[in-house]
Design an enzyme around this catalytic site. Structure first.
Site, PDB file in Angstrom:
ATOM      1  N   ASP A  95     120.087  -1.180   9.330  1.00 42.29           N
ATOM      2  CA  ASP A  95     118.711  -0.953   9.794  1.00 42.29           C
ATOM      3  C   ASP A  95     118.674  -0.231  11.136  1.00 42.29           C
ATOM      4  O   ASP A  95     117.684   0.400  11.480  1.00 42.29           O
ATOM      5  CB  ASP A  95     117.941  -2.280   9.880  1.00 42.29           C
ATOM      6  CG  ASP A  95     118.714  -3.376  10.607  1.00 42.29           C
ATOM      7  OD1 ASP A  95     119.896  -3.158  10.966  1.00 42.29           O
ATOM      8  OD2 ASP A  95     118.137  -4.460  10.798  1.00 42.29           O
ATOM      9  N   HIS A  96     119.769  -0.324  11.887  1.00 45.67           N
ATOM     10  CA  HIS A  96     119.836   0.326  13.198  1.00 45.67           C
ATOM     11  C   HIS A  96     121.256   0.228  13.701  1.00 45.67           C
ATOM     12  O   HIS A  96     122.071  -0.530  13.158  1.00 45.67           O
ATOM     13  CB  HIS A  96     118.877  -0.327  14.199  1.00 45.67           C
ATOM     14  CG  HIS A  96     119.065  -1.815  14.282  1.00 45.67           C
ATOM     15  ND1 HIS A  96     120.138  -2.396  14.921  1.00 45.67           N
ATOM     16  CD2 HIS A  96     118.339  -2.840  13.765  1.00 45.67           C
ATOM     17  CE1 HIS A  96     120.050  -3.710  14.811  1.00 45.67           C
ATOM     18  NE2 HIS A  96     118.973  -4.015  14.102  1.00 45.67           N
TER      19      HIS A  96
ATOM     20  N   HIS B 115     124.853  -8.419  19.538  1.00 39.21           N
ATOM     21  CA  HIS B 115     123.971  -8.752  20.667  1.00 39.21           C
ATOM     22  C   HIS B 115     124.728  -9.544  21.731  1.00 39.21           C
ATOM     23  O   HIS B 115     124.431  -9.452  22.915  1.00 39.21           O
ATOM     24  CB  HIS B 115     122.767  -9.568  20.189  1.00 39.21           C
ATOM     25  CG  HIS B 115     121.651  -8.743  19.635  1.00 39.21           C
ATOM     26  ND1 HIS B 115     121.095  -7.688  20.305  1.00 39.21           N
ATOM     27  CD2 HIS B 115     120.970  -8.829  18.460  1.00 39.21           C
ATOM     28  CE1 HIS B 115     120.122  -7.146  19.580  1.00 39.21           C
ATOM     29  NE2 HIS B 115     120.037  -7.826  18.443  1.00 39.21           N
TER      30      HIS B 115
ATOM     31  N   ASP C  76     124.692  -8.235  13.411  1.00 35.93           N
ATOM     32  CA  ASP C  76     123.792  -7.904  14.518  1.00 35.93           C
ATOM     33  C   ASP C  76     123.863  -8.936  15.637  1.00 35.93           C
ATOM     34  O   ASP C  76     123.885  -8.592  16.824  1.00 35.93           O
ATOM     35  CB  ASP C  76     122.367  -7.829  13.959  1.00 35.93           C
ATOM     36  CG  ASP C  76     121.316  -7.658  15.019  1.00 35.93           C
ATOM     37  OD1 ASP C  76     121.210  -6.559  15.574  1.00 35.93           O
ATOM     38  OD2 ASP C  76     120.597  -8.636  15.297  1.00 35.93           O
TER      39      ASP C  76
ATOM     40  N   SER D 296     114.687  -4.898  13.896  1.00 36.81           N
ATOM     41  CA  SER D 296     114.937  -5.038  12.462  1.00 36.81           C
ATOM     42  C   SER D 296     113.661  -5.102  11.625  1.00 36.81           C
ATOM     43  O   SER D 296     113.709  -4.815  10.424  1.00 36.81           O
ATOM     44  CB  SER D 296     115.771  -6.296  12.200  1.00 36.81           C
ATOM     45  OG  SER D 296     117.036  -6.178  12.791  1.00 36.81           O
TER      46      SER D 296
ATOM     47  N   HIS E 235     119.864  -2.886  20.603  1.00 38.08           N
ATOM     48  CA  HIS E 235     120.141  -2.000  19.473  1.00 38.08           C
ATOM     49  C   HIS E 235     120.368  -0.594  20.012  1.00 38.08           C
ATOM     50  O   HIS E 235     119.977  -0.259  21.129  1.00 38.08           O
ATOM     51  CB  HIS E 235     118.964  -1.977  18.505  1.00 38.08           C
ATOM     52  CG  HIS E 235     118.683  -3.299  17.878  1.00 38.08           C
ATOM     53  ND1 HIS E 235     117.554  -3.560  17.133  1.00 38.08           N
ATOM     54  CD2 HIS E 235     119.396  -4.461  17.885  1.00 38.08           C
ATOM     55  CE1 HIS E 235     117.586  -4.808  16.698  1.00 38.08           C
ATOM     56  NE2 HIS E 235     118.691  -5.376  17.148  1.00 38.08           N
TER      57      HIS E 235
ATOM     58  N   ASP F 137     122.921  -5.710   8.991  1.00 37.82           N
ATOM     59  CA  ASP F 137     122.059  -5.650  10.170  1.00 37.82           C
ATOM     60  C   ASP F 137     122.849  -5.188  11.392  1.00 37.82           C
ATOM     61  O   ASP F 137     123.813  -5.837  11.799  1.00 37.82           O
ATOM     62  CB  ASP F 137     121.433  -7.022  10.433  1.00 37.82           C
ATOM     63  CG  ASP F 137     120.170  -6.914  11.266  1.00 37.82           C
ATOM     64  OD1 ASP F 137     120.184  -6.184  12.282  1.00 37.82           O
ATOM     65  OD2 ASP F 137     119.166  -7.547  10.903  1.00 37.82           O
TER      66      ASP F 137
ATOM     67  N   HIS G 184     113.813 -14.732   8.816  1.00 38.77           N
ATOM     68  CA  HIS G 184     114.094 -13.728   9.846  1.00 38.77           C
ATOM     69  C   HIS G 184     113.574 -12.367   9.384  1.00 38.77           C
ATOM     70  O   HIS G 184     113.208 -12.175   8.235  1.00 38.77           O
ATOM     71  CB  HIS G 184     115.597 -13.691  10.120  1.00 38.77           C
ATOM     72  CG  HIS G 184     115.949 -13.464  11.553  1.00 38.77           C
ATOM     73  ND1 HIS G 184     116.686 -12.391  11.987  1.00 38.77           N
ATOM     74  CD2 HIS G 184     115.641 -14.172  12.667  1.00 38.77           C
ATOM     75  CE1 HIS G 184     116.840 -12.455  13.300  1.00 38.77           C
ATOM     76  NE2 HIS G 184     116.209 -13.522  13.742  1.00 38.77           N
TER      77      HIS G 184
ATOM     78  N   THR H 118     114.582  -9.276   8.611  1.00 39.14           N
ATOM     79  CA  THR H 118     115.041  -8.473   7.472  1.00 39.14           C
ATOM     80  C   THR H 118     114.627  -9.058   6.130  1.00 39.14           C
ATOM     81  O   THR H 118     113.983  -8.353   5.334  1.00 39.14           O
ATOM     82  CB  THR H 118     116.570  -8.270   7.555  1.00 39.14           C
ATOM     83  OG1 THR H 118     116.867  -7.558   8.754  1.00 39.14           O
ATOM     84  CG2 THR H 118     117.090  -7.506   6.358  1.00 39.14           C
TER      85      THR H 118
END
Lengths: 256, 489
Positions: B371-372, B329, B325, B83, B453, B38, B162, B164
């Site tokens: 995913d990003h 953040h 991820d 996500s 992201h 992620d 979550h 994903t």
């Protein structure tokens, strides 16, 4: 040295002291048991920064906080302009002068969740040796709890002593007394300087709180000052007693 | 001659199909393992490589997965995805709006569709407000695999509910309705996703992650983030008629579960996500480090493969390194890199486990992607061997690289984040920037944990059966097509 100018600066004064510590000064008495309690106080705290850049630009910033301390409790709130509260969809609160305004630290109208601890009152507690910190979102009636591994994300160093006293009393006591006269009865200046970096603390022995902290460079390029004023009007009603019915949240709830 | 004709005919058919519907050549993958890092954008991969193996080294998955592609990640309504729709694009082949989990493109996540707090318990997001008729479910590759008699599983280091992991087994208009997402996992229960049933075989076979509170009833003192509807989903799932799940709440129970276990759910944290790997392995400081109770991602992955391998028809397994991820953040590069290494280790462990029975991966497709991206970037002209988390030091002189005001800076910084100095930056020292909790500086100031992201493309790596179809620059929805064709379903 860790100073985030625009961040929450929970332990800003500790950061100021760190400036000197990084320059090679060593404080005595740090191994003594930490003092965890002092007189209950209501405080108004003004933060001021001034930096002269190599390009000849003078930058200044100021902000204000209110702080309430009681045995086992520290409550700190940023003083916000009313327009900020309106922008965040929050409500202005006036509690015996304790806070001029508070704003929602996150805004669910945005699709991305935001949590801005700078604008939320923070409640730090010490109970049975357990330290906790939570941010209070009055608009959404939520308590956002922060676990130890996430302290850095809200710029909290995890020190009860630093939160309660602003400057560790043992660190203040270890600093040499200054000749600088004090206008406040019972308060004395402590001062030291090394490698062109000075640090001054006006320590109130009776109330166990610094009334002024200044640090900076002798060449005048950096000055940071924190001014603390006692405000006995504060804390008639402990704000942490008004949190019934608040939902429990966590920092991780705001990560997508 | 006969053989040549047969080959020619088959090529003609394949080409005809390709031109007609952009379907890729089928490959006989019995098993598919889909690894999702992620937020693991290209810079994260590079930085993790340098962090662990140096500039001239390579991550394990970089060495083991020989096929690569570049993936476009935009969602139906956003240049930069979250996500939910990005993972759903991989799982369903459909681009949806941000925050939507495996639903059609028209599904709306915002406004009155957002979940709300329960009025009695005050638990946030307890009430699902997705309007009736607000979009429709789109089948996921996990559901399709299940429908074709394969075993299926989802493993993550985040909450099991979550975005994903949810995108593999659930359908909902807003990712934050996690209590409703959890209910979709419970066979025969209210809200169950019946697409997870194959005849008498009920539910997802293997589930692992964190956040038990989404499965257990609210209690004002012991479970303040629990389910407001009072249901205990774990008790329901343990019932033989509802799947007869084995429930594990810690690492030891997971490791001890017999390999004959048919249905397994492991929830290794009471609330929230599993620990960052850095903290999971920490053995000191009270309240920090849950290594004793929480399994590693490698351990979860291997156990899942062992359990799913009981099915002679094969399996689909999704494994997420979800906290990469989260650290990003928070602009905490160190935890992001350590979690990326843990993710890399899990991939290597999976390949080793699979090769015990499928030594050439002739029957197994393994895909690794993100995913990003995030906004972390790689600054300065640092010298070879300079620690990636450290202050940038010049390749020419070895001295600190300096900004316009003569202040040094770190190699890794973020486009946005909370640590943004207004005015003149202050000098940095190695001990500070290399520390576990250091948050890198950012160009644009955002709130805590709100580094965004990134909208840039991500990388995909693949090996095994059908891996050759990943190449060039692809849309994330095309990945679904390749997975499906690889399975031949």
């Amino acid at each position: 040295m860790k100073i985030f100018f625009e961040r929450i600066n929970i332990n800003r004064l500790v950061a100021l002291l760190t400036l000197t510590a990084m320059s090679g000064m060593v404080y005595a008495g740090q191994s003594a048991p930490a003092i965890v309690q002092g007189p209950a106080l209501g405080l108004s705290i003004k933060h001021y920064d001034r930096v002269m850049t190599a390009e000849g630009v003078l930058r200044e910033s100021r902000y204000e906080e209110t702080m309430l301390r009681r045995p086992g409790h520290v409550w700190v709130a940023r003083v916000l302009p009313k327009f900020a509260a309106a922008e965040h969809g929050g409500h202005a609160h006036h509690e015996h002068g304790a806070e001029s305004a508070s704003a929602a630290g996150h805004n669910d109208e945005h699709e991305h969740k935001h949590f801005n601890p700078v604008v939320l009152p923070r409640h730090i507690t010490l109970e049975g040796g357990n330290l906790k910190i939570a941010f209070v979102d009055r608009t959404n009636k939520e308590l956002i709890n922060i676990v130890a591994t996430e302290y850095e994300n809200v710029n909290f160093d995890g020190s009860w002593v630093n939160a309660y006293f602003l400057v560790d009393p043992q660190l203040a006591a270890a600093m040499p007394l200054s000749d600088k006269p004090s206008a406040v009865a019972g308060a004395r200046w402590h001062e030291q300087e090394k490698h062109g970096v000075f640090q001054r603390v006006l320590w109130d022995d009776k109330n166990m709180i610094p009334l002024e902290v200044e640090t900076g460079k002798r060449d005048g390029t950096i000055l940071r000052r924190v001014s603390v004023k006692l405000d006995p009007r504060m804390g008639v009603d402990a704000p942490w007693k008004k949190l019934q019915g608040y939902a429990q949240r966590e920092y991780s709830d705001f990560l997508d | 001659m006969i053989k040549r004709t047969f080959l020619a005919t088959n090529l003609a058919v394949i080409f005809a199909v390709s031109f007609a519907s952009n379907v890729y050549a089928a490959a006989p993958a019995k098993n598919v393992i889909f690894f999702l890092g992620d937020g693991m954008g290209p810079t994260v991969v590079t930085a993790a490589r340098i962090y662990q193996y140096g500039e001239r080294g390579a991550l394990k998955f970089e060495q083991a997965l020989e096929r690569t592609a570049r993936i476009k990640t935009y969602s139906n309504d956003a240049q930069t995805t979250d996500s939910a729709p990005s993972m759903a694009s991989y799982m369903t082949g459909v681009k949806a709006n941000n925050e939507v989990i495996s639903m059609t493109a028209a599904t709306i996540a915002s406004g009155t569709n957002k979940p709300s707090a329960d009025p009695t318990t005050l638990v946030a997001n307890a009430v699902n407000n997705c309007a009736v008729g607000n979009g429709a479910a789109v089948p996921t590759i996990l559901e399709l695999a299940k429908a074709n008699g394969k075993a299926v599983g989802a493993v993550t280091t985040t909450e099991l509910t979550h975005a994903t992991p949810a995108a593999t087994y659930a359908h909902i208009c807003n990712r934050n309705a996690q209590f409703h997402i959890a209910a979709q996992l419970v066979p025969n229960g209210a809200g169950y996703n019946t697409a997870l049933t194959k005849a008498a075989d009920l539910g997802v076979d293997v589930l692992m992650g964190g956040g038990a509170n989404h499965f257990t009833p609210y209690n004002a003192t012991t479970n303040v983030k629990g389910r407001s509807d009072g249901r205990d989903l774990l008790v329901e799932m343990q019932t033989p008629a509802n799947g007869g799940y084995t429930v594990a709440r810690d690492r030891a129970t997971m490791l001890a579960a017999p390999l004959t276990t048919k249905k397994f759910i492991g929830l290794y944290s009471a609330t929230s996500h599993l620990e960052y790997e850095l903290d999971r392995v920490a053995q000191t400081a009270a309240g920090v480090g849950l290594g004793v109770t929480q399994p590693s991602l490698s351990e979860m992955t291997v156990k899942s493969i062992q359990l799913l391998s009981q099915n002679a028809n094969g399996y689909f397994l999704m494994v997420e390194g979800g906290r990469i991820d989260h650290a990003l953040h928070g602009t905490n590069a160190k935890r992001a890199l350590v979690d990326t290494i843990a993710f890399d280790d899990a991939i290597a462990a999976a390949i080793a486990e699979v090769k015990k029975t499928d030594p050439t991966l002739a029957n197994t497709l393994i895909v690794v992607t993100a995913d990003h991206d995030h906004t972390m970037t790689f600054n300065g002209y640092g010298k070879i061997g300079n620690p990636i988390l450290d202050i940038n030091r010049s390749y020419a002189t070895g001295a600190d690289s300096l900004d316009v005001n003569g202040v040094n800076y770190t190699t890794l910084v973020f486009g946005n984040g909370p640590n943004r100095v207004n005015g003149v930056r202050t000098p940095l020292v190695s001990a500070t920037v290399m520390a576990d909790n250091y948050m890198q500086e950012a160009g644009v100031r955002t709130a805590a944990g709100s580094e965004t992201h990134g909208g840039g493309d991500v990388m995909l790596f693949a090996t095994g059966a059908g891996a050759q179809n990943f190449k060039g620059t692809m849309d994330n929805t095309q990945v679904f097509t390749i997975l499906r064709n690889a399975f031949g379903i």
